[in-house]
Motif scaffolding. Structure first.
Motif, PDB file in Angstrom:
ATOM      1  N   PHE A   1      -9.912  30.255  17.087  1.00 29.93           N
ATOM      2  CA  PHE A   1     -10.423  31.628  16.986  1.00 29.93           C
ATOM      3  C   PHE A   1     -11.267  31.926  18.225  1.00 29.93           C
ATOM      4  O   PHE A   1     -12.207  31.185  18.530  1.00 29.93           O
ATOM      5  CB  PHE A   1     -11.270  31.789  15.721  1.00 29.93           C
ATOM      6  CG  PHE A   1     -11.723  33.196  15.453  1.00 29.93           C
ATOM      7  CD1 PHE A   1     -10.861  34.107  14.883  1.00 29.93           C
ATOM      8  CD2 PHE A   1     -13.009  33.606  15.785  1.00 29.93           C
ATOM      9  CE1 PHE A   1     -11.272  35.414  14.634  1.00 29.93           C
ATOM     10  CE2 PHE A   1     -13.433  34.901  15.542  1.00 29.93           C
ATOM     11  CZ  PHE A   1     -12.559  35.811  14.964  1.00 29.93           C
TER      12      PHE A   1
ATOM     13  N   SER B   1       0.664  32.369  13.998  1.00 29.24           N
ATOM     14  CA  SER B   1      -0.337  33.290  13.458  1.00 29.24           C
ATOM     15  C   SER B   1      -0.066  33.569  11.981  1.00 29.24           C
ATOM     16  O   SER B   1      -0.793  34.339  11.349  1.00 29.24           O
ATOM     17  CB  SER B   1      -0.333  34.607  14.255  1.00 29.24           C
ATOM     18  OG  SER B   1       0.965  35.183  14.267  1.00 29.24           O
TER      19      SER B   1
ATOM     20  N   PRO C   1      -5.141  33.966  14.973  1.00 27.99           N
ATOM     21  CA  PRO C   1      -4.627  35.324  15.174  1.00 27.99           C
ATOM     22  C   PRO C   1      -4.163  35.537  16.604  1.00 27.99           C
ATOM     23  O   PRO C   1      -4.363  34.688  17.481  1.00 27.99           O
ATOM     24  CB  PRO C   1      -5.859  36.200  14.852  1.00 27.99           C
ATOM     25  CG  PRO C   1      -7.028  35.327  15.186  1.00 27.99           C
ATOM     26  CD  PRO C   1      -6.615  33.930  14.824  1.00 27.99           C
ATOM     27  N   GLU C   2      -3.537  36.668  16.853  1.00 28.43           N
ATOM     28  CA  GLU C   2      -3.114  37.020  18.207  1.00 28.43           C
ATOM     29  C   GLU C   2      -4.332  37.070  19.127  1.00 28.43           C
ATOM     30  O   GLU C   2      -5.386  37.590  18.743  1.00 28.43           O
ATOM     31  CB  GLU C   2      -2.408  38.373  18.210  1.00 28.43           C
ATOM     32  CG  GLU C   2      -1.082  38.389  17.450  1.00 28.43           C
ATOM     33  CD  GLU C   2      -0.053  37.431  18.022  1.00 28.43           C
ATOM     34  OE1 GLU C   2       0.029  37.333  19.268  1.00 28.43           O
ATOM     35  OE2 GLU C   2       0.656  36.778  17.246  1.00 28.43           O
TER      36      GLU C   2
ATOM     37  N   ASP D   1      -6.685  32.903   5.444  1.00 29.86           N
ATOM     38  CA  ASP D   1      -7.151  34.242   5.792  1.00 29.86           C
ATOM     39  C   ASP D   1      -8.638  34.367   5.467  1.00 29.86           C
ATOM     40  O   ASP D   1      -9.412  34.918   6.257  1.00 29.86           O
ATOM     41  CB  ASP D   1      -6.363  35.300   5.011  1.00 29.86           C
ATOM     42  CG  ASP D   1      -4.899  35.321   5.384  1.00 29.86           C
ATOM     43  OD1 ASP D   1      -4.542  36.069   6.299  1.00 29.86           O
ATOM     44  OD2 ASP D   1      -4.127  34.579   4.758  1.00 29.86           O
TER      45      ASP D   1
ATOM     46  N   ASP E   1     -15.234  35.151  11.167  1.00 30.26           N
ATOM     47  CA  ASP E   1     -15.301  36.399  11.908  1.00 30.26           C
ATOM     48  C   ASP E   1     -16.603  37.125  11.600  1.00 30.26           C
ATOM     49  O   ASP E   1     -17.297  37.617  12.492  1.00 30.26           O
ATOM     50  CB  ASP E   1     -14.098  37.277  11.548  1.00 30.26           C
ATOM     51  CG  ASP E   1     -13.977  38.490  12.463  1.00 30.26           C
ATOM     52  OD1 ASP E   1     -14.483  38.415  13.587  1.00 30.26           O
ATOM     53  OD2 ASP E   1     -13.379  39.490  12.040  1.00 30.26           O
TER      54      ASP E   1
END
Length: 244
Positions: free
Chosen positions: A208, A193, A37-38, A231, A238
């Motif tokens: 990450f 991304s 991700p960003e 995802d 996460d």
């Protein structure tokens, strides 16, 4: 053939820890995708590989035919395609190629052969008189890529090359990368991304929060993690980090 190995790389950008013990390995003749991700640290890491930044701790090793060499001896064999292209809106496709030919000091015959091949691969042959400012987003990205490739590098580092590009142009761009892999046997490293682009890579490295979570063949990683998409993999990690 060049390969690269990063071991426990740490980097602080101001007060922010951008890379936190990052370890990855990249082998030639394959498309490697750094997926994340960003804010994961993708651009920061690429800038270390090209020598624009230096590690606070850890090591980056470069190998030529499995023999370790200094980065300075390989620098001219590595092409870097940044997120923001350094192209000139008032110059045509042809004029850009002539400019980079002069920059790389390419002999006439080598330049002509390389130019012809790259224009064919990128399908930009009919548009050599068109100004860069008049190119579509996808064509603009292709022009940036072939300018980077004029010097016949052994390694291509492309930072978010399909960001903001329409789906058809994204497809064409990945097709061009596969041609380069097959015809040139290059080590190609792409950051993105877009999670679906993981399946276009031979190997993926999931980045990450400045760390490499996993690396390997895309489908093998999904089977190992018992996930259907990347995802899901990132959401899984996460949640696990939030619980620490």
């Amino acid at each position: 053939m060049i390969s690269v190995k990063a071991i426990e790389v740490f980097k602080k950008m101001g007060r922010t820890a951008a890379l936190k013990g990052l370890s990855m390995e990249f082998t030639p003749g394959e498309i490697h995708g750094i997926i994340g991700p960003e804010g994961a640290g993708k651009t920061t890491f690429l800038r270390h590989l090209i020598g624009l930044l230096h590690v606070d701790a850890g090591q980056i090793h470069y190998f030529d035919d499995k023999v370790e060499v200094e980065f300075t001896k390989l620098r001219e064999s590595i092409a870097y395609m940044p997120q923001t292209q350094s192209l000139y809106p008032e110059l045509s496709v042809h004029e850009h190629l002539e400019f980079f030919r002069t920059l790389y000091e390419l002999p006439e015959m080598l330049y002509k052969d390389r130019r012809r091949k790259l224009l064919q691969m990128s399908r930009l042959e009919p548009f050599t008189d068109r100004l860069a400012s008049q190119l579509s987003g996808g064509m603009y990205k292709k022009l940036g890529l072939i300018c980077s490739l004029l010097s016949s590098p052994q390694v291509l580092l492309a930072d978010e090359p399909t960001n903001g590009v329409d789906p058809l142009s994204r497809r064409d761009f990945w097709g061009l990368l596969r041609e380069l892999r097959d015809q040139e046997a290059m080590l190609i490293l792409v950051t993105t991304s877009y999670m679906d682009e993981a399946f276009k890579c031979d190997k993926v490295h999931l980045l990450f929060d400045g760390r490499c979570l996993l690396e390997g063949a895309p489908q093998e990683l999904l089977r190992k993690e018992e996930c259907k998409t990347f995802d899901e993999v990132f959401l899984k990690y996460d949640r696990s980090l939030e619980n620490l």
